[in-house]
Design a protein around this motif. Structure first.
Motif, short mmCIF file in Angstrom:
data_model
loop_
_atom_site.label_atom_id
_atom_site.label_comp_id
_atom_site.label_asym_id
_atom_site.label_seq_id
_atom_site.Cartn_x
_atom_site.Cartn_y
_atom_site.Cartn_z
N UNK A 192 56.45 56.10 21.97
CA UNK A 192 55.04 56.32 22.99
C UNK A 192 54.24 55.53 22.66
N UNK A 193 53.75 55.49 21.33
CA UNK A 193 52.58 54.63 20.61
C UNK A 193 52.57 53.43 20.72
N UNK A 194 53.99 52.80 20.16
CA UNK A 194 54.61 51.46 20.14
C UNK A 194 55.39 50.87 21.62
N UNK A 195 55.55 51.61 22.91
CA UNK A 195 55.75 50.84 23.51
C UNK A 195 57.74 50.69 23.51
N UNK A 196 58.41 51.82 22.97
CA UNK A 196 59.85 51.31 22.34
C UNK A 196 60.54 52.39 23.81
N UNK A 197 61.87 52.18 24.15
CA UNK A 197 62.40 52.26 24.96
C UNK A 197 62.15 53.65 25.07
N UNK A 198 63.07 54.37 23.87
CA UNK A 198 63.35 55.27 23.73
C UNK A 198 63.62 55.40 21.66
N UNK A 199 64.13 56.75 21.90
CA UNK A 199 64.84 56.95 20.14
C UNK A 199 65.54 56.25 19.41
N UNK A 200 67.03 55.74 20.56
CA UNK A 200 67.77 55.04 19.81
C UNK A 200 67.31 53.33 20.12
N UNK A 201 66.15 53.34 21.25
CA UNK A 201 65.43 51.45 21.11
C UNK A 201 65.04 51.16 19.85
N UNK A 202 64.24 52.64 19.09
CA UNK A 202 63.47 52.84 17.72
C UNK A 202 64.49 52.70 16.74
N UNK A 203 65.93 53.16 17.42
CA UNK A 203 66.27 53.31 15.99
C UNK A 203 67.09 51.58 15.98
N UNK A 204 67.59 51.38 16.19
CA UNK A 204 68.41 49.66 16.52
C UNK A 204 67.03 49.08 15.98
N UNK A 205 65.73 48.82 16.29
CA UNK A 205 64.93 48.35 15.36
C UNK A 205 64.38 47.84 14.03
N UNK A 206 64.83 49.99 13.91
CA UNK A 206 64.65 49.63 12.58
C UNK A 206 65.93 49.43 11.71
N UNK A 207 66.90 49.71 12.06
CA UNK A 207 67.44 49.53 11.08
C UNK A 207 68.08 47.37 10.93
N UNK A 208 67.75 46.91 11.89
CA UNK A 208 67.65 45.16 11.58
C UNK A 208 66.77 44.39 11.17
N UNK A 209 65.33 45.55 11.49
CA UNK A 209 64.23 45.04 10.82
C UNK A 209 63.83 45.58 9.37
N UNK A 210 64.00 46.77 9.49
CA UNK A 210 63.60 47.72 8.47
C UNK A 210 64.63 47.49 7.30
N UNK A 211 65.81 48.08 7.58
CA UNK A 211 67.00 48.34 7.10
C UNK A 211 66.98 50.06 6.58
N UNK A 212 66.28 50.84 7.33
CA UNK A 212 66.13 51.94 7.40
C UNK A 212 66.36 52.91 8.80
#
Length: 234
Positions: A192-212
């Motif tokens: 909600x704070x950062x404007x992701x569509x949903x939790x799967x969207x957040x998860x994909x972003x973290x996996x790609x850019x943060x590796x966690x």
């Protein structure tokens, strides 16, 4: 252990100055970053220096044991005319010669900077024309509305950063998400704070850019330590 210290800078050319010491660490996860850096590292008495470009995905990096590192992370809009940032994305260019007292850049000898005098070093590079700065790029990345056309802004951002505005937003958002999760914010609140569509969207972003994963970040666990993460004003 990977001990990292960093500080902000009042120089418009610099985003951050950092230094680190490794002990008993073989690898670290290098988090995606939108800034290019000048880096110096010392291992077993040998000094190395180089320029590291923006990283568009998380990766695993080797960490020499008992090594010392120092870096200057440059602000968006700062670039080197003789070495375009577009040629540095996801790669590194090492100085052909480096010692404890100096290194070679643009075919010239320069005194080796330090954590304490980074601003003076960068100011000299700017005076000598090694560094240039486009204030419009810094403003555009921070969300300001430039007084030029959108296509012109896109060209200037790409030329100065090596990345598109969209890529910069995605990477910076993932880095901020990682910080919030590490502070104990729930994944749903981060969405909600950062404007992701949903939790799967957040998860994909973290996996790609943060590796966690979000769980690993909240528990501060993982196979390797993370590279420098810090809060920004953006």
């Amino acid at each position: 252990m990977l001990d990292i210290e960093d500080r902000r800078s009042e120089s418009p050319y610099i985003a951050r100055v950092w230094r680190s010491h490794s002990s008993g660490v073989e690898r670290m996860t290098s988090v995606a970053t939108t800034n290019w850096e000048f880096v110096v590292w010392t291992h077993r008495g040998l000094v190395h220096a180089g320029v590291r470009g923006p990283e568009t995905a998380a990766s695993v990096a080797e960490v020499p044991d008992d090594s010392e590192s120092f870096g200057i992370s440059f602000a968006h809009g700062t670039s080197m005319p003789h070495l375009p940032v577009s040629r540095l994305v996801d790669t590194q260019v090492d100085s052909p010669h480096a010692t404890a007292s100096g290194f070679v850049l643009r075919g010239e000898e320069w005194p080796m900077p330090s954590f304490e005098n980074a601003e003076q070093f960068v100011a000299r590079l700017a005076r000598e024309g090694v560094l240039v700065r486009d204030p419009l790029v810094a403003g555009a990345v921070e969300g300001e509305i430039p007084r030029v056309g959108a296509r012109s802004v896109q060209r200037r951002v790409a030329a100065a950063t090596g990345l598109t505005q969209g890529a910069i937003r995605q990477i910076e958002r993932a880095r901020q998400a990682a910080i919030l999760l590490g502070e104990g914010v729930t994944p749903l609140d981060v969405v909600h704070r950062l404007g992701y569509y949903d939790q799967p969207h957040l998860a994909r972003s973290l996996a790609r850019f943060v590796g966690r994963t979000a769980t690993q970040l909240r528990r501060a666990d993982g196979a390797e330590p993370l590279s420098l993460l810090y809060k920004t004003d953006t």
